[in-house]
Design an enzyme around this catalytic site. Structure first.
Site, PDB file in Angstrom:
ATOM      1  N   GLY A  71       8.627   3.846  44.516  1.00 44.68           N
ATOM      2  CA  GLY A  71       9.296   4.231  43.279  1.00 44.68           C
ATOM      3  C   GLY A  71       8.343   4.953  42.338  1.00 44.68           C
ATOM      4  O   GLY A  71       8.732   5.909  41.656  1.00 44.68           O
ATOM      5  N   ASN A 151      12.796  -3.574  33.788  1.00 41.40           N
ATOM      6  CA  ASN A 151      12.257  -4.566  34.719  1.00 41.40           C
ATOM      7  C   ASN A 151      11.786  -5.853  34.047  1.00 41.40           C
ATOM      8  O   ASN A 151      11.661  -6.876  34.693  1.00 41.40           O
ATOM      9  CB  ASN A 151      11.114  -3.956  35.533  1.00 41.40           C
ATOM     10  N   GLN A 179      15.332  -0.921  39.448  1.00 41.43           N
ATOM     11  CA  GLN A 179      15.867  -2.267  39.235  1.00 41.43           C
ATOM     12  C   GLN A 179      17.396  -2.308  39.291  1.00 41.43           C
ATOM     13  O   GLN A 179      17.983  -3.382  39.254  1.00 41.43           O
ATOM     14  CB  GLN A 179      15.428  -2.814  37.864  1.00 41.43           C
ATOM     15  N   SER A 199      13.388   2.388  45.080  1.00 37.89           N
ATOM     16  CA  SER A 199      12.320   1.770  45.861  1.00 37.89           C
ATOM     17  C   SER A 199      12.929   0.744  46.806  1.00 37.89           C
ATOM     18  O   SER A 199      13.883   0.047  46.448  1.00 37.89           O
ATOM     19  CB  SER A 199      11.315   1.105  44.920  1.00 37.89           C
ATOM     20  N   ALA A 200      12.374   0.633  48.015  1.00 33.29           N
ATOM     21  CA  ALA A 200      12.949  -0.267  49.019  1.00 33.29           C
ATOM     22  C   ALA A 200      12.602  -1.732  48.770  1.00 33.29           C
ATOM     23  O   ALA A 200      13.418  -2.616  49.002  1.00 33.29           O
ATOM     24  CB  ALA A 200      12.466   0.143  50.417  1.00 33.29           C
ATOM     25  N   THR A 237       3.552  12.966  57.539  1.00 27.29           N
ATOM     26  CA  THR A 237       4.370  12.349  58.587  1.00 27.29           C
ATOM     27  C   THR A 237       5.113  11.162  58.009  1.00 27.29           C
ATOM     28  O   THR A 237       4.526  10.325  57.322  1.00 27.29           O
ATOM     29  CB  THR A 237       3.475  11.923  59.769  1.00 27.29           C
ATOM     30  N   CYS A 327       3.096  -5.676  36.971  1.00 27.44           N
ATOM     31  CA  CYS A 327       2.145  -4.578  36.874  1.00 27.44           C
ATOM     32  C   CYS A 327       1.137  -4.826  35.768  1.00 27.44           C
ATOM     33  O   CYS A 327       0.098  -4.197  35.713  1.00 27.44           O
ATOM     34  CB  CYS A 327       2.889  -3.282  36.605  1.00 27.44           C
TER      35      CYS A 327
HETATM   36  C1  LIG Z   1       8.918  -1.752  40.688  1.00 25.92           C
HETATM   37  C2  LIG Z   1       9.304  -0.642  39.770  1.00 25.92           C
HETATM   38  C3  LIG Z   1       8.780   0.649  39.937  1.00 25.92           C
HETATM   39  C4  LIG Z   1       7.731   0.961  40.954  1.00 25.92           C
HETATM   40  O1  LIG Z   1       8.217   0.946  42.266  1.00 25.92           O
HETATM   41  P1  LIG Z   1       7.150   0.828  43.445  1.00 25.92           P
HETATM   42  O2  LIG Z   1       7.935   1.099  44.689  1.00 25.92           O
HETATM   43  O3  LIG Z   1       6.614  -0.557  43.388  1.00 25.92           O
HETATM   44  O4  LIG Z   1       6.106   1.856  43.193  1.00 25.92           O
HETATM   45  C5  LIG Z   1       9.202   1.638  39.090  1.00 25.92           C
HETATM   46  N1  LIG Z   1      10.104   1.394  38.136  1.00 25.92           N
HETATM   47  C6  LIG Z   1      10.639   0.180  37.950  1.00 25.92           C
HETATM   48  C7  LIG Z   1      11.650  -0.030  36.879  1.00 25.92           C
HETATM   49  C8  LIG Z   1      10.249  -0.887  38.759  1.00 25.92           C
HETATM   50  O5  LIG Z   1      10.765  -2.095  38.554  1.00 25.92           O
END
Ligand SMILES: *Cc1c(COP(=O)(O)O)cnc(C)c1O
Length: 391
Positions: A71, A151, A179, A199-200, A237, A327
């Site tokens: 993300g 978040n 989120q 993000s996965a 890749t 974070c």
């Molecule tokens: C976790 C998060 C991200 C970052 O995603 P990652 O895949 O961990 O780099 C960005 N934005 C929000 C709101 C998040 O909660």
């Protein structure tokens, strides 16, 4: 001792069905998706299925999905790419004070190169005021980036309304929906956004894979330069197994959306009811109207004590919560989000975030609240700043 993980907004365990779909891509279908022989084509098939599934989760076209490494990369890419593509049109970007650091630190980086950034204030529950966005727009504005769900405090922004304000002035709109996906219905057509980050690992998929939705027809430069992967927009890749896992996680998130939302909100509400009733001197940070809040999120300021102490003492009892956002766990300081919604530093220092998810049970609620009560009582007894003695 039980183990109770309550930090689903930091990351989630990978679902077994996701792992099972990923494994063959490490061994059997290990080919490079760019290769033209059969093992390459098998890997490529995996990417196609995954792209379809991620697209279906957000109601986009598959060709509007670009896989990235996370993300954070999606956020960095969209801000830097729009800045580069439109620098002749203007140098002004609008975001909010409560964005993830992936947005805020990228904005600060762009400021070093002559871009001007407006960081919108939010109200006491974390909502961006649409009229403030409207009045922040200038002739030089090239992008508005507002997160869909916060978040830390779970605030769900009125993205559709905010995107409309930007579009009425011909300005591109991005939302960080990391989120949001899997936790609420997300439809890029209905929201009418131009870019969306995903993000996965926040939706029971693997770490190290994300995606950027880019509306068809908008041209932006690439961020990672090299080969022709991702329609020449994101070289390197492909993380085949990771992308396949993201696809499966997206499919499960779409199929289970309503049961997931109902389960999370039920458990979250049970937990909040007990905490509110049984622990004195606490404040719920973020929206009080739970329909405008992430279904699994609680953020509680506990007076007279430190959130970090609560976190560490709960960890002794097998319970994982966080203070603010994961974070910021290495930068002990007050959360920028709590600061922006006006929580005083003394109260913000006592804040913990509890985020529940698919594996949280009703029994967990009792175990957690019983422990939290004891921990809070013990810490308050020891606290030099307790009650009458000061704060
Ligand atoms: C976790 C998060 C991200 C970052 O995603 P990652 O895949 O961990 O780099 C960005 N934005 C929000 C709101 C998040 O909660």
């Amino acid at each position: 001792m039980k183990n109770v993980y309550l930090d689903y907004s930091a990351t989630t365990p990978v679902k077994e069905q996701v792992v099972n779909e990923m494994i063959p891509y490490f061994t059997e279908y290990f080919g490079n998706p760019s290769s033209l022989y059969t093992p390459g084509l098998e890997a490529k098939e995996g990417l196609i299925t995954a792209r379809n599934r991620v697209a279906e989760l957000i109601n986009s076209r598959p060709e509007e999905i670009y896989f990235t490494s996370c993300g954070t990369e999606s956020d960095n890419w969209v801000l830097e790419a729009v800045a580069e593509a439109l620098e002749n049109k203007g140098n002004h970007i609008i975001t909010s004070k409560i964005e993830h650091h992936a947005i805020l630190h990228t904005c600060q980086h762009l400021e070093k190169f002559g871009f001007e950034v407006t960081y919108l204030d939010v109200d006491s529950e974390g909502f961006v005021r649409p009229e403030e966005l409207e009045s922040a727009i200038k002739d030089t504005t090239i992008l508005v980036s507002i997160m869909m769900v916060n978040n830390e405090i779970g605030t769900i922004q009125p993205i559709k309304e905010l995107a409309k304000i930007a579009h009425n002035q011909g300005i591109l709109f991005h939302t960080d929906a990391v989120q949001a996906i899997g936790n609420m219905p997300v439809d890029v057509k209905d929201l009418d956004v131009d870019f969306m980050s995903m993000s996965a690992h926040k939706i029971y998929g693997p770490k190290g894979v994300g995606a950027l939705y880019k509306r068809r027809g908008i041209q932006i430069p690439s961020f990672i330069h090299g080969g022709a992967q991702e329609k020449k927009k994101r070289a390197g890749t492909e993380n085949t197994a990771g992308i396949v896992g993201f696809g499966k996680a997206s499919e499960l998130a779409r199929m289970n959306l309503h049961s997931h939302m109902n389960h999370s909100s039920k458990i979250r509400n049970m937990m909040w009811e007990r905490i509110e009733k049984e622990i004195p001197d606490i404040i719920l940070n973020g929206p009080k109207d739970f329909s405008k809040r992430h279904p699994g999120n609680l953020n509680i300021a506990i007076s007279y004590i430190e959130g970090e102490s609560v976190l560490l003492m709960l960890d002794f009892n097998g319970i994982c919560v966080s203070t603010g956002s994961a974070c910021s766990s290495e930068t002990l300081g007050t959360s920028h989000v709590l600061n922006a919604i006006g929580v005083p530093v003394t109260k913000a220092n006592g804040a913990i975030r509890i985020t529940v998810g698919d594996n949280t049970t009703e029994e967990d609620v009792d175990y957690v609240v019983d422990n939290l009560k004891q921990v809070v009582a013990k810490l308050r007894e020891l606290s030099p700043v307790n009650g009458e003695k000061g704060w």
